[in-house]
Design a protein around this motif. Sequence first.
Motif, mmCIF file in Angstrom:
data_model
loop_
_atom_site.group_PDB
_atom_site.id
_atom_site.type_symbol
_atom_site.label_atom_id
_atom_site.label_comp_id
_atom_site.label_asym_id
_atom_site.label_seq_id
_atom_site.Cartn_x
_atom_site.Cartn_y
_atom_site.Cartn_z
ATOM 1 N N GLY A 72 0.771 -1.228 0.000
ATOM 2 C CA GLY A 72 0.000 0.000 0.000
ATOM 3 C C GLY A 72 0.803 1.278 0.000
ATOM 4 N N ILE A 73 2.137 1.195 0.049
ATOM 5 C CA ILE A 73 2.961 2.404 0.051
ATOM 6 C C ILE A 73 2.905 3.094 -1.314
ATOM 7 N N LYS A 74 3.034 2.315 -2.389
ATOM 8 C CA LYS A 74 2.946 2.790 -3.772
ATOM 9 C C LYS A 74 3.942 3.908 -4.095
ATOM 10 N N PRO A 75 5.240 3.581 -4.137
ATOM 11 C CA PRO A 75 6.252 4.584 -4.516
ATOM 12 C C PRO A 75 6.080 4.991 -5.970
ATOM 13 N N HIS A 76 6.102 6.289 -6.232
ATOM 14 C CA HIS A 76 5.761 6.807 -7.558
ATOM 15 C C HIS A 76 6.976 7.374 -8.283
ATOM 16 N N LEU A 77 7.487 8.505 -7.828
ATOM 17 C CA LEU A 77 8.660 9.134 -8.426
ATOM 18 C C LEU A 77 9.687 9.427 -7.344
ATOM 19 N N VAL A 78 10.956 9.509 -7.742
ATOM 20 C CA VAL A 78 12.031 9.746 -6.783
ATOM 21 C C VAL A 78 12.914 10.891 -7.272
ATOM 22 N N ASP A 79 13.726 11.431 -6.349
ATOM 23 C CA ASP A 79 14.761 12.387 -6.733
ATOM 24 C C ASP A 79 15.934 12.242 -5.778
ATOM 25 N N ILE A 80 17.120 12.654 -6.259
ATOM 26 C CA ILE A 80 18.367 12.443 -5.533
ATOM 27 C C ILE A 80 18.940 13.780 -5.082
ATOM 28 N N ASP A 81 19.537 13.789 -3.895
ATOM 29 C CA ASP A 81 20.314 14.935 -3.417
ATOM 30 C C ASP A 81 21.768 14.650 -3.758
ATOM 31 N N ILE A 82 22.301 15.325 -4.753
ATOM 32 C CA ILE A 82 23.643 15.019 -5.254
ATOM 33 C C ILE A 82 24.707 15.242 -4.189
ATOM 34 N N ASN A 83 24.522 16.227 -3.327
ATOM 35 C CA ASN A 83 25.537 16.546 -2.325
ATOM 36 C C ASN A 83 25.614 15.529 -1.201
ATOM 37 N N THR A 84 24.487 14.983 -0.804
ATOM 38 C CA THR A 84 24.473 14.072 0.347
ATOM 39 C C THR A 84 24.307 12.605 -0.051
ATOM 40 N N GLN A 85 23.942 12.331 -1.302
ATOM 41 C CA GLN A 85 23.620 11.002 -1.817
ATOM 42 C C GLN A 85 22.266 10.481 -1.327
ATOM 43 N N ASP A 86 21.559 11.245 -0.512
ATOM 44 C CA ASP A 86 20.218 10.845 -0.068
ATOM 45 C C ASP A 86 19.260 10.857 -1.257
#
Length: 353
Positions: free
Chosen positions: A312-326
């Motif tokens: 039920g979480i349903k991950p849709h889109l993601v993005d990256i923090d280039i400085n921290t790798q998060d």
Amino acid sequence: MRFIMKKKTNNRLLVALGCILLALMVSLLYINISQFSGEVYWRNIGKNLYKLDVSWPKFPEKFTGQVFGVAVNDVTGLIYVAQRGDNIPKVLVFNRDGYFVNAWNTSTIEMPHGIFVANASTEPSIWITDVGQGPYGHTIKQYTTSGKLIRILGSPGEAGSSVTPLQFDQPAEIFVHSSGDIYIVDGDGGLNNRLIKLSKDFEVIWMHGGKGIGQGQFNIPHSVAVDKYDRVWVADRENKRIQVFSAISGEWLGSWSSCFFEDGPYSVRFTSDQKYIIIARLNINEIMLLKAPPVGEIGLCNIISSIKMADGIKPHLVDIDINTQDFYVAEIGAQQAQKFVPYFWGFIFDIFI
């Protein structure tokens, strides 16, 4: 006799250290389980490269709708979250520590889908794709970081396939390269199934499209990203594959499908070192990290790690923090965005294998 005893002691110590190291390697390589509210919320299979930051955000009650997109300004450390719903702010802004900064209460966004931070180090702006069916829909809009509308691409309220003037039908996502070139995947359903490259002056440079399973055809192109080798990666969602093109010429370079039998890719983003591609798969509640190929042939899809989320979480889109790798995940089902941080020992271990 003393020499023999000392040698035996050293051997035992080496054996003990070896066992400890082996146990550590096994724990890093295979499974990590996190508890959330007394239940298993996520587990890592394969290399332990990322783990959930349970402290982000500090005020989850700020999420009041369905969260569809997330974008990171890696210079300021601000995270922009796009959500849908009636009479709610369409964009929420948090910082890296999870504190709520502000919200956009704008009426110019109907149904946000993808969101992207452009020119983070110079004049940052926020691009949002709008898949709404009303007077502001079928467009891609550019905003200041405070939510002031700057520009509209497409014909507001009019679905279409034209490139002169430019029209969209439920555009899914936009990626603005540091060169100023713009990549758009147009359609999250609707008339169009195409990938468009625009110049920084919004002129069409090249385009691929048409609904189908052939090279350069799509069935819901859902996410797009460009790597450091000038290759364009497209999540061809309903065809359950990723297609790759030359950013310069638009030439088709290859595709991956072997990793997507269960569910198609919903997102495509590169880790800051560009060693891995982060993929969300909504229907099976999973985040995958695939090995990114070096310059040359695309080769075959290689799963390095996967994060299994609760139903039920349903991950849709993601993005990256280039400085921290998060990286951050927009979760439609859970109605929230969440943060995953590098699992330090996993990345150390990854250097040696």
